[in-house]
Design an enzyme around this catalytic site. Structure first.
Site, short mmCIF file in Angstrom:
data_model
loop_
_atom_site.label_atom_id
_atom_site.label_comp_id
_atom_site.label_asym_id
_atom_site.label_seq_id
_atom_site.Cartn_x
_atom_site.Cartn_y
_atom_site.Cartn_z
CG ASP A 1 -0.29 -0.20 2.53
OD1 ASP A 1 0.76 -0.89 2.59
OD2 ASP A 1 -0.78 0.33 3.54
CD GLU B 1 3.12 -1.21 7.54
OE1 GLU B 1 3.27 -1.22 8.77
OE2 GLU B 1 3.23 -0.17 6.86
NI NI Z 1 6.53 1.11 5.39
#
Ligand code: NI
Length: 403
Positions: free
Chosen positions: A91, A149
């Site tokens: 991401d 994440e």
């Molecule tokens: Ni990172």
């Protein structure tokens, strides 16, 4: 801090094998393609399509749509052996890119400002290399392309959907390109690498009134100020100084005018620590402090407290394995940096809580090329030489673990 970085160590070019050096321009192309198309957590559609298309092209077995946009590729080596997983997060961040590069973000207000584009490219390079060199290892390598994440925690739903099973994963490794370390270095350590991340939000209920008549009110600003100060004593007076922890109040909002005492105040904050035994401690202690101050002042409160990520803790043996292969790839023993702990958090921690493994940093800053801005900065970028190093380290880990 970044501007005081030592100059990059020369990468031991000879230690990056020819096949990977030859592959490097393509890895850079993939990274730049992804950099132009950043997507936020659980929305990595174009990213996942790109990854799946490559895996398809190379004839690598894979499963898509895990935890929405996640992908797991499975590469079986030459015969039976252990199962090693490699994890890459996918991401980007809601940041407007300020770099003037040919590959700058084409998605307004979104940017790969943490290097996850590089992580995907490294994982793809590793997948390609391994698929072409199945004779170099026995056992199985699972490459996990994980969504979200950055705060949303894509690791947990991936684990829940069984990415560490069938076949069962024996160990997991993952890396972060790291601008806190110069190119040519690798940050790897046994034990805790990154901190647990916990968050809180609190509303203080006072009693509003006229700024000139405080005796008729309960001033939530005065109460909040005492709470913010008292919270500082948790780390300074309650925690063993040998342990490290952070309590930060990052937001404090109250009031509408200079002569009005507000009704309420709102604050939010974050807590960080390494020691897993501290789980639950801060929640309890923060509430005690808030409750105590509120009670003494006649205010009341509402507290929300939650845990985002546990600490990221490396298994000794796997960390030693990573260290030994990394020291072949960097030029000198000085290239291995053990003092690389950070109070940042990572949802790799969920994988490491489930199976033994190691998360490590690949130094990617190169101040001489103006590639040393911190992570999450609108001008973040890294030295792409680190991409080849990442692939080389992953491949060597596979050979050593599944050899
Ligand atoms: Ni990172």
């Amino acid at each position: 801090m970044v501007s005081t970085l030592p100059s990059p160590h020369r990468v031991a070019e000879s230690e990056i094998r020819l096949d990977i050096r030859t592959l490097h321009p393509q890895i850079v192309t993939w990274r730049r393609h992804l950099h132009q198309r950043p997507e936020l957590g659980f929305q990595e559609q174009l990213t996942a399509e790109f990854v799946a298309k490559k895996l398809q092209e190379w004839g690598i077995e894979h499963q898509t749509g895990i935890a929405k946009t996640g992908i797991v590729a499975t590469i079986v080596g030459n015969g039976k052996g252990p199962v090693l997983a490699i994890r890459a997060d996918m991401d980007a961040l809601p940041i407007q890119e300020e770099n003037n590069v040919s590959y700058r973000s084409q998605h307004d207000g979104m940017m790969h400002a943490c290097g996850h584009d590089g992580h995907i490219a490294i994982a793809l390079g590793t997948a390609y290399y391994l698929s072409q060199h199945r004779h170099l290892f026995s056992g199985t390598v699972k490459i996990i392309f994980q969504p979200a994440e950055e705060g949303l925690g894509g690791a947990q739903p991936m684990i829940a959907e069984g990415v560490l099973e069938n076949p069962d994963v024996d160990a997991i490794i993952g890396l972060h390109l790291w601008n806190n370390l110069p190119l040519g270095t690798v940050g790897v350590r046994e034990g805790a690498l990154m901190a647990a991340v916990e968050c809180f939000k609190c509303t203080i209920f006072g009693k509003g009134g006229h700024g000139a008549m405080p005796h008729q009110t309960v001033d939530p600003i005065v109460v909040s100020a005492q709470i913010v100060n008292a919270l500082q004593t948790i780390v300074s007076r309650n925690i063993d100084p040998i342990d490290s922890a952070v309590v930060t109040v990052g937001e404090l909002h109250a009031g509408t005018a200079h002569n009005v005492i507000a009704n309420t105040a709102k604050m939010s904050g974050t807590v960080r620590y390494f020691n897993p035994r501290m789980e639950g401690y801060f929640k309890e202690r923060i509430e005690q402090v808030i409750a105590g101050v509120c009670q003494s002042q006649g205010a009341s409160y509402n507290l929300e407290y939650w845990r985002l990520y546990p600490p990221t803790i490396n298994n000794k043996q796997i960390a030693r394995l990573v260290k030994s292969v990394a020291s072949q790839v960097v030029e000198t023993p000085a290239g291995i940096v053990v003092e690389c702990q950070t109070m940042g958090g990572e949802d790799m921690s969920f994988f490491l809580d489930t199976v033994p493994g190691c998360y490590f940093f690949v130094g990617s800053a190169n101040p001489a090329r103006d590639l040393a801005y911190p992570h999450h900065h609108p001008r973040f970028d890294f030295d792409e030489t680190a991409l080849a190093m990442g692939v080389e380290i992953f491949v060597r880990c596979v050979e050593k673990f599944c050899g």
